[in-house]
Design a protein around this motif. Structure first.
Motif, mmCIF file in Angstrom:
data_model
loop_
_atom_site.group_PDB
_atom_site.id
_atom_site.type_symbol
_atom_site.label_atom_id
_atom_site.label_comp_id
_atom_site.label_asym_id
_atom_site.label_seq_id
_atom_site.Cartn_x
_atom_site.Cartn_y
_atom_site.Cartn_z
ATOM 1 N N ALA A 206 -14.301 11.773 -4.576
ATOM 2 C CA ALA A 206 -15.391 11.896 -5.549
ATOM 3 C C ALA A 206 -16.673 11.268 -5.008
ATOM 4 O O ALA A 206 -17.770 11.814 -5.192
ATOM 5 N N ILE A 207 -16.551 10.134 -4.339
ATOM 6 C CA ILE A 207 -17.724 9.477 -3.750
ATOM 7 C C ILE A 207 -18.345 10.353 -2.673
ATOM 8 O O ILE A 207 -19.564 10.553 -2.644
ATOM 9 N N VAL A 208 -17.516 10.892 -1.794
ATOM 10 C CA VAL A 208 -18.018 11.745 -0.711
ATOM 11 C C VAL A 208 -18.681 13.002 -1.279
ATOM 12 O O VAL A 208 -19.764 13.408 -0.837
ATOM 13 N N ALA A 209 -18.062 13.619 -2.279
ATOM 14 C CA ALA A 209 -18.629 14.824 -2.887
ATOM 15 C C ALA A 209 -19.958 14.528 -3.570
ATOM 16 O O ALA A 209 -20.917 15.298 -3.441
ATOM 17 N N ALA A 210 -20.026 13.415 -4.290
ATOM 18 C CA ALA A 210 -21.282 13.054 -4.964
ATOM 19 C C ALA A 210 -22.380 12.768 -3.951
ATOM 20 O O ALA A 210 -23.536 13.175 -4.147
ATOM 21 N N ALA A 211 -22.041 12.103 -2.865
ATOM 22 C CA ALA A 211 -23.028 11.815 -1.826
ATOM 23 C C ALA A 211 -23.539 13.108 -1.192
ATOM 24 O O ALA A 211 -24.747 13.278 -0.978
ATOM 25 N N ALA A 212 -22.636 14.031 -0.909
ATOM 26 C CA ALA A 212 -23.029 15.307 -0.308
ATOM 27 C C ALA A 212 -23.950 16.092 -1.230
ATOM 28 O O ALA A 212 -24.965 16.650 -0.790
ATOM 29 N N ARG A 213 -23.608 16.137 -2.532
ATOM 30 C CA ARG A 213 -24.461 16.845 -3.491
ATOM 31 C C ARG A 213 -25.839 16.202 -3.581
ATOM 32 O O ARG A 213 -26.859 16.891 -3.595
ATOM 33 N N THR A 214 -25.857 14.887 -3.647
ATOM 34 C CA THR A 214 -27.128 14.167 -3.775
ATOM 35 C C THR A 214 -28.011 14.413 -2.560
ATOM 36 O O THR A 214 -29.209 14.681 -2.700
ATOM 37 N N ALA B 250 -27.813 16.939 -0.425
ATOM 38 C CA ALA B 250 -28.199 18.352 -0.398
ATOM 39 C C ALA B 250 -29.319 18.613 -1.403
ATOM 40 O O ALA B 250 -30.297 19.303 -1.088
ATOM 41 N N ASP B 251 -29.198 18.053 -2.599
ATOM 42 C CA ASP B 251 -30.241 18.216 -3.607
ATOM 43 C C ASP B 251 -31.555 17.629 -3.120
ATOM 44 O O ASP B 251 -32.626 18.211 -3.319
ATOM 45 N N ALA B 252 -31.500 16.477 -2.472
ATOM 46 C CA ALA B 252 -32.713 15.834 -1.967
ATOM 47 C C ALA B 252 -33.363 16.690 -0.884
ATOM 48 O O ALA B 252 -34.597 16.810 -0.837
ATOM 49 N N THR B 253 -32.557 17.312 -0.041
ATOM 50 C CA THR B 253 -33.087 18.176 1.013
ATOM 51 C C THR B 253 -33.761 19.403 0.415
ATOM 52 O O THR B 253 -34.859 19.783 0.831
ATOM 53 N N VAL B 254 -33.117 20.017 -0.558
ATOM 54 C CA VAL B 254 -33.698 21.193 -1.219
ATOM 55 C C VAL B 254 -35.000 20.813 -1.921
ATOM 56 O O VAL B 254 -36.012 21.521 -1.814
ATOM 57 N N THR B 255 -35.002 19.682 -2.608
ATOM 58 C CA THR B 255 -36.207 19.238 -3.305
ATOM 59 C C THR B 255 -37.348 18.989 -2.326
ATOM 60 O O THR B 255 -38.479 19.425 -2.551
ATOM 61 N N ALA B 256 -37.059 18.298 -1.229
ATOM 62 C CA ALA B 256 -38.100 18.013 -0.235
ATOM 63 C C ALA B 256 -38.655 19.300 0.362
ATOM 64 O O ALA B 256 -39.876 19.455 0.532
ATOM 65 N N THR B 257 -37.762 20.251 0.654
ATOM 66 C CA THR B 257 -38.207 21.531 1.213
ATOM 67 C C THR B 257 -39.061 22.293 0.204
ATOM 68 O O THR B 257 -40.106 22.850 0.555
ATOM 69 N N ALA B 258 -38.620 22.316 -1.050
ATOM 70 C CA ALA B 258 -39.380 23.023 -2.086
ATOM 71 C C ALA B 258 -40.762 22.411 -2.260
ATOM 72 O O ALA B 258 -41.755 23.134 -2.431
ATOM 73 N N ARG B 259 -40.846 21.091 -2.211
ATOM 74 C CA ARG B 259 -42.149 20.432 -2.342
ATOM 75 C C ARG B 259 -43.099 20.840 -1.220
ATOM 76 O O ARG B 259 -44.296 20.968 -1.429
ATOM 77 N N GLU B 260 -42.552 21.034 -0.023
ATOM 78 C CA GLU B 260 -43.377 21.411 1.126
ATOM 79 C C GLU B 260 -43.774 22.887 1.096
ATOM 80 O O GLU B 260 -44.870 23.251 1.495
ATOM 81 N N VAL B 261 -42.861 23.745 0.652
ATOM 82 C CA VAL B 261 -43.041 25.184 0.794
ATOM 83 C C VAL B 261 -43.670 25.849 -0.429
ATOM 84 O O VAL B 261 -44.462 26.783 -0.299
ATOM 85 N N LEU B 262 -43.311 25.390 -1.633
ATOM 86 C CA LEU B 262 -43.755 26.072 -2.842
ATOM 87 C C LEU B 262 -44.943 25.359 -3.478
ATOM 88 O O LEU B 262 -44.821 24.224 -3.933
ATOM 89 N N PRO B 263 -46.080 26.032 -3.533
ATOM 90 C CA PRO B 263 -47.233 25.425 -4.189
ATOM 91 C C PRO B 263 -46.926 25.187 -5.675
ATOM 92 O O PRO B 263 -46.322 26.015 -6.336
#
Length: 74
Positions: free
Chosen positions: A33-41, A43-56
């Motif tokens: 559960a810890i490993v899965a939560a860390a992976a999701r977190t 991954a979510d942070a990566t998607v958020t950072a990318t969206a902030r850079e790419v999407l006005p």
């Protein structure tokens, strides 16, 4: 590394159910559960950072959504 995990009776029951459902020990269920939560977190942070850079306007939209959400309780 050794660690003591203090759980409420409800949390212990949830962990027991998770271990039973996955056919593992409570220790293994907690580790997974810890490993899965860390992976999701991460991954979510990566998607958020990318969206902030790419999407006005993403940051403004994200802020609006956060303000509209009810506050999370632990």
């Amino acid at each position: 590394m050794a660690m003591t995990l203090r759980l409420s009776p409800e949390q212990d029951h949830a962990l027991t159910l998770l271990a039973s459902a996955t056919g593992t020990s409570k220790h293994e269920a907690a580790v997974r559960a810890i490993v899965a939560a860390a992976a999701r977190t991460l991954a979510d942070a990566t998607v958020t950072a990318t969206a902030r850079e790419v999407l006005p306007g993403y940051k403004t939209l994200e802020d609006d959504i956060r303000r509209a959400r009810p506050t999370r309780r632990p």
